[in-house]
Design an enzyme around this catalytic site. Structure first.
Site, PDB file in Angstrom:
ATOM      1  N   ARG A 128     -21.266 -16.040   5.394  1.00  0.00           N
ATOM      2  CA  ARG A 128     -21.154 -15.132   4.225  1.00  0.00           C
ATOM      3  C   ARG A 128     -22.480 -14.522   3.808  1.00  0.00           C
ATOM      4  NH1 ARG A 128     -17.600 -19.181   2.585  1.00  0.00           N
ATOM      5  NH2 ARG A 128     -15.447 -18.512   2.860  1.00  0.00           N
ATOM      6  N   LYS A 150     -29.198  -0.395   6.363  1.00  0.00           N
ATOM      7  CA  LYS A 150     -27.922  -0.049   6.999  1.00  0.00           C
ATOM      8  C   LYS A 150     -27.799  -0.860   8.282  1.00  0.00           C
ATOM      9  CE  LYS A 150     -27.195   4.813   5.898  1.00  0.00           C
ATOM     10  NZ  LYS A 150     -27.080   6.117   6.575  1.00  0.00           N
ATOM     11  N   GLU A 192     -38.325  11.416  14.835  1.00  0.00           N
ATOM     12  CA  GLU A 192     -37.982  10.948  13.482  1.00  0.00           C
ATOM     13  C   GLU A 192     -39.240  10.896  12.596  1.00  0.00           C
ATOM     14  OE1 GLU A 192     -34.904  10.516  12.473  1.00  0.00           O
ATOM     15  OE2 GLU A 192     -33.715  10.056  14.261  1.00  0.00           O
ATOM     16  N   LYS A 233     -39.468   6.947   4.107  1.00  0.00           N
ATOM     17  CA  LYS A 233     -38.079   6.475   4.133  1.00  0.00           C
ATOM     18  C   LYS A 233     -37.816   5.558   2.943  1.00  0.00           C
ATOM     19  CE  LYS A 233     -34.105   4.798   6.420  1.00  0.00           C
ATOM     20  NZ  LYS A 233     -33.345   4.570   7.626  1.00  0.00           N
ATOM     21  N   GLU A 243     -26.649   5.821  -0.209  1.00  0.00           N
ATOM     22  CA  GLU A 243     -26.414   7.174   0.313  1.00  0.00           C
ATOM     23  C   GLU A 243     -25.305   7.921  -0.417  1.00  0.00           C
ATOM     24  OE1 GLU A 243     -26.755   7.655   4.544  1.00  0.00           O
ATOM     25  OE2 GLU A 243     -25.790   9.599   4.466  1.00  0.00           O
ATOM     26  N   ARG A 247     -30.340  10.621  -0.109  1.00  0.00           N
ATOM     27  CA  ARG A 247     -30.572  10.000   1.210  1.00  0.00           C
ATOM     28  C   ARG A 247     -30.060  10.896   2.333  1.00  0.00           C
ATOM     29  NH1 ARG A 247     -29.977   3.477   2.491  1.00  0.00           N
ATOM     30  NH2 ARG A 247     -30.583   3.568   4.667  1.00  0.00           N
ATOM     31  N   ASN A 251     -30.953  13.184   6.995  1.00  0.00           N
ATOM     32  CA  ASN A 251     -30.170  13.722   8.111  1.00  0.00           C
ATOM     33  C   ASN A 251     -30.666  15.085   8.551  1.00  0.00           C
ATOM     34  OD1 ASN A 251     -28.451  11.571   8.487  1.00  0.00           O
ATOM     35  ND2 ASN A 251     -27.089  12.246   6.849  1.00  0.00           N
ATOM     36  N   HIS A 254     -30.038  16.439  11.968  1.00  0.00           N
ATOM     37  CA  HIS A 254     -29.043  15.547  12.563  1.00  0.00           C
ATOM     38  C   HIS A 254     -27.665  16.193  12.728  1.00  0.00           C
ATOM     39  CE1 HIS A 254     -32.124  12.591  11.986  1.00  0.00           C
ATOM     40  NE2 HIS A 254     -31.366  11.593  12.390  1.00  0.00           N
ATOM     41  N   HIS A 258     -26.326  15.550  16.147  1.00  0.00           N
ATOM     42  CA  HIS A 258     -25.139  14.724  16.416  1.00  0.00           C
ATOM     43  C   HIS A 258     -24.124  15.482  17.259  1.00  0.00           C
ATOM     44  CE1 HIS A 258     -25.814  11.870  12.758  1.00  0.00           C
ATOM     45  NE2 HIS A 258     -26.376  11.409  13.855  1.00  0.00           N
ATOM     46  N   HIS A 272     -30.838  10.127  21.116  1.00  0.00           N
ATOM     47  CA  HIS A 272     -30.634  10.510  19.713  1.00  0.00           C
ATOM     48  C   HIS A 272     -31.822  11.328  19.169  1.00  0.00           C
ATOM     49  CE1 HIS A 272     -29.551  10.232  15.500  1.00  0.00           C
ATOM     50  NE2 HIS A 272     -30.745   9.724  15.253  1.00  0.00           N
TER      51      HIS A 272
HETATM   52  P1  NAD Z   1     -32.493   0.859  21.514  1.00  0.00           P
HETATM   53  O1  NAD Z   1     -32.439  -0.265  20.602  1.00  0.00           O
HETATM   54  O2  NAD Z   1     -31.412   0.999  22.526  1.00  0.00           O
HETATM   55  O3  NAD Z   1     -33.903   0.856  22.262  1.00  0.00           O
HETATM   56  C1  NAD Z   1     -34.182   1.837  23.256  1.00  0.00           C
HETATM   57  C2  NAD Z   1     -34.514   1.183  24.597  1.00  0.00           C
HETATM   58  O4  NAD Z   1     -35.846   0.716  24.543  1.00  0.00           O
HETATM   59  C3  NAD Z   1     -33.640  -0.013  24.964  1.00  0.00           C
HETATM   60  O5  NAD Z   1     -33.426   0.008  26.345  1.00  0.00           O
HETATM   61  C4  NAD Z   1     -34.524  -1.212  24.590  1.00  0.00           C
HETATM   62  O6  NAD Z   1     -34.228  -2.336  25.363  1.00  0.00           O
HETATM   63  C5  NAD Z   1     -35.890  -0.668  24.898  1.00  0.00           C
HETATM   64  N1  NAD Z   1     -36.994  -1.239  24.136  1.00  0.00           N
HETATM   65  C6  NAD Z   1     -37.095  -1.345  22.776  1.00  0.00           C
HETATM   66  N2  NAD Z   1     -38.300  -1.802  22.438  1.00  0.00           N
HETATM   67  C7  NAD Z   1     -38.989  -1.991  23.589  1.00  0.00           C
HETATM   68  C8  NAD Z   1     -40.308  -2.414  23.888  1.00  0.00           C
HETATM   69  N3  NAD Z   1     -41.214  -2.674  22.932  1.00  0.00           N
HETATM   70  N4  NAD Z   1     -40.656  -2.523  25.186  1.00  0.00           N
HETATM   71  C9  NAD Z   1     -39.781  -2.197  26.174  1.00  0.00           C
HETATM   72  N5  NAD Z   1     -38.535  -1.745  25.953  1.00  0.00           N
HETATM   73  C10 NAD Z   1     -38.151  -1.641  24.671  1.00  0.00           C
HETATM   74  O7  NAD Z   1     -32.529   2.275  20.761  1.00  0.00           O
HETATM   75  P2  NAD Z   1     -33.369   2.784  19.501  1.00  0.00           P
HETATM   76  O8  NAD Z   1     -33.663   4.183  19.807  1.00  0.00           O
HETATM   77  O9  NAD Z   1     -34.450   1.859  19.146  1.00  0.00           O
HETATM   78  O10 NAD Z   1     -32.279   2.712  18.338  1.00  0.00           O
HETATM   79  C11 NAD Z   1     -31.099   3.481  18.404  1.00  0.00           C
HETATM   80  C12 NAD Z   1     -30.055   2.847  17.520  1.00  0.00           C
HETATM   81  O11 NAD Z   1     -30.537   2.841  16.177  1.00  0.00           O
HETATM   82  C13 NAD Z   1     -28.733   3.590  17.501  1.00  0.00           C
HETATM   83  O12 NAD Z   1     -27.700   2.675  17.681  1.00  0.00           O
HETATM   84  C14 NAD Z   1     -28.669   4.201  16.117  1.00  0.00           C
HETATM   85  O13 NAD Z   1     -27.346   4.314  15.633  1.00  0.00           O
HETATM   86  C15 NAD Z   1     -29.465   3.202  15.314  1.00  0.00           C
HETATM   87  N6  NAD Z   1     -30.042   3.740  14.078  1.00  0.00           N
HETATM   88  C16 NAD Z   1     -29.827   3.044  12.927  1.00  0.00           C
HETATM   89  C17 NAD Z   1     -30.361   3.487  11.731  1.00  0.00           C
HETATM   90  C18 NAD Z   1     -30.164   2.692  10.484  1.00  0.00           C
HETATM   91  O14 NAD Z   1     -30.520   3.171   9.393  1.00  0.00           O
HETATM   92  N7  NAD Z   1     -29.657   1.485  10.571  1.00  0.00           N
HETATM   93  C19 NAD Z   1     -31.125   4.665  11.694  1.00  0.00           C
HETATM   94  C20 NAD Z   1     -31.334   5.351  12.890  1.00  0.00           C
HETATM   95  C21 NAD Z   1     -30.794   4.878  14.087  1.00  0.00           C
END
Ligand code: NAD
Length: 372
Positions: A128, A150, A192, A233, A243, A247, A251, A254, A258, A272
């Site tokens: 929980r 989030k 970003e 941020k 949001e 917030r 986007n 985006h 998207h 992305h």
């Molecule tokens: P990811 O987590 O898939 O990482 C990208 C790649 O890099 C992966 O293959 C990972 O294994 C690799 N990697 C990460 N750190 C590394 C390091 N230091 N050394 C070697 N390899 C490394 O993708 P991302 O771009 O980090 O995140 C994308 C995700 O984030 C999406 O699912 C998106 O929806 C989410 N997101 C969430 C929020 C939020 O507010 N929660 C905001 C933006 C994006």
């Protein structure tokens, strides 16, 4: 922290009883054990990570935890967006329970946004609600997904449709962890960073232009860029945690982005952040066409994003794109359509983004047609 530590930045996120710090520095991982031991006396730790990050960064973290005498379990998941699924969420929660982690223990998310989102959600629901700490290792996670609370997974109905708002207790962003991140992923995260300048801080954008080489190389400029992005941020999150209004400015770029990600099947064709880069240029060009923004801004932004290795036009996306009509459908689905009008983040120039609720879909369609 004592003076023996190299310089670091701390960004405070003042969310009342859910307030937390983001600590940014080259020793954020190597000093994690010491810091956690002070913050959470007696806690045990579950580390959720993916296979790539386990190979590249986990040893540093384990050394630090072991040095501080902290007991821990490791939960290693496959890398990639497909991990944000019910199946892997269940695996993570089961592993937390199997490791007998209690409510007062701490879940650590060590990885990119995929691991941060999934582990954060697992922490929100296991027993929980457990406390968790973000140790983001991608640039995107350091400047965006690890801040703001989030968390969640994807559903067959779409991305990020299942989840919870669950703030971390601490974020440790180690700019050296990015040294093992693939260059394309670094560039995608950098889009970003640029976004924060374009939204409401033109000085930050100009600073990024002037300091890009040092940011890419690592070191203090990289840490400063991360800190300024996190502070931006955090400001928005504090104003609008769930949001309901401002917030949405985050986007920026985006809506187009998207639609392009959807059009390319959320595949390696377009990451992305790459979609966001193209989307930000399009948002500027579209705003200029509506007579809202100076037209030279789009060119300036495009030049900087290109220099950072990012795509900036529809033609930069490999392979065929679907017809404009399909892109517009994706935009309409992404942003709520109210009485035939679309909501967009538009701009009056660099650092002057705003939410516009009455955008005519036909104007978007003819603009996109001309951009092809
Ligand atoms: P990811 O987590 O898939 O990482 C990208 C790649 O890099 C992966 O293959 C990972 O294994 C690799 N990697 C990460 N750190 C590394 C390091 N230091 N050394 C070697 N390899 C490394 O993708 P991302 O771009 O980090 O995140 C994308 C995700 O984030 C999406 O699912 C998106 O929806 C989410 N997101 C969430 C929020 C939020 O507010 N929660 C905001 C933006 C994006």
């Amino acid at each position: 922290m004592s003076l023996q530590h190299p310089p670091h930045h701390t960004v405070h996120v003042p969310l009342g009883e859910r307030a937390y710090d983001i600590v940014i520095g080259p020793d954020a991982i190597t000093s994690a054990g010491e810091r956690l031991a002070t913050m959470f006396p007696g806690a045990r730790y579950g580390i959720v990570t993916d296979e790539n990050v386990a190979a590249a960064q986990l040893p540093r973290l384990l050394k630090s935890l072991e040095g501080a005498g902290l007991s821990h379990a490791e939960i290693v998941l496959p890398a990639g967006e497909a991990t944000k699924s019910w199946t892997h969420l269940q695996a993570a929660v089961d592993a937390i329970l199997a490791a007998r982690l209690e409510r007062n223990d701490i879940l650590i998310a060590l990885g990119g946004g995929v691991i941060g989102d999934l582990a954060g959600f697992a922490a929100a629901i296991a027993r929980r609600g457990m406390d968790f700490v973000q140790i983001p290792t991608s640039l995107l996670a350091q400047v965006d997904s690890s801040v703001g609370g989030k968390t969640g997974i994807n559903s067959t109905h779409g991305k990020n449709l299942v989840g919870a708002f669950h703030q971390p207790r601490l974020v440790l962003a180690d700019q050296q962890a990015l040294d093992t991140l693939p260059a394309r992923q670094f560039a995608a995260g950098y889009a970003e960073v640029v976004k924060y300048g374009l939204i409401d801080d033109e000085d930050f954008f100009f600073w990024l232009e002037a300091n890009y080489a040092e940011i890419a190389a690592g070191g203090p400029a990289r840490a400063e860029a991360i800190a300024r992005a996190c502070a931006a941020k955090a400001r928005v999150v504090v104003e609008d945690e769930k949001e309901t209004g401002i917030r949405a400015l985050l986007n920026f770029g985006h809506t187009f982005g998207h639609a392009l990600e959807k059009a390319t099947g959320y595949s390696d064709r377009l990451l992305h952040g790459e979609g966001v880069a193209i989307g930000m240029v399009l948002a500027h060009r579209f705003s200029a066409r509506l007579g809202l923004a100076p037209s030279q801004d789009a060119g300036r932004i495009e030049a900087h994003l290109k220099a950072a290795g990012l795509p900036t036009t529809l033609a930069d996306i490999p392979g065929e794109l679907p017809p404009t009509e399909t892109l517009l459908d994706a935009i309409a689905q992404d942003k709520k359509v109210s009485r035939g009008a679309l909501t967009f983040i538009l701009t009056r120039g660099i650092g002057k983004a705003f939410i516009e609720r009455g955008v005519d879909p036909q104007a978007v369609a003819s603009f996109l047609e001309d951009m092809r």
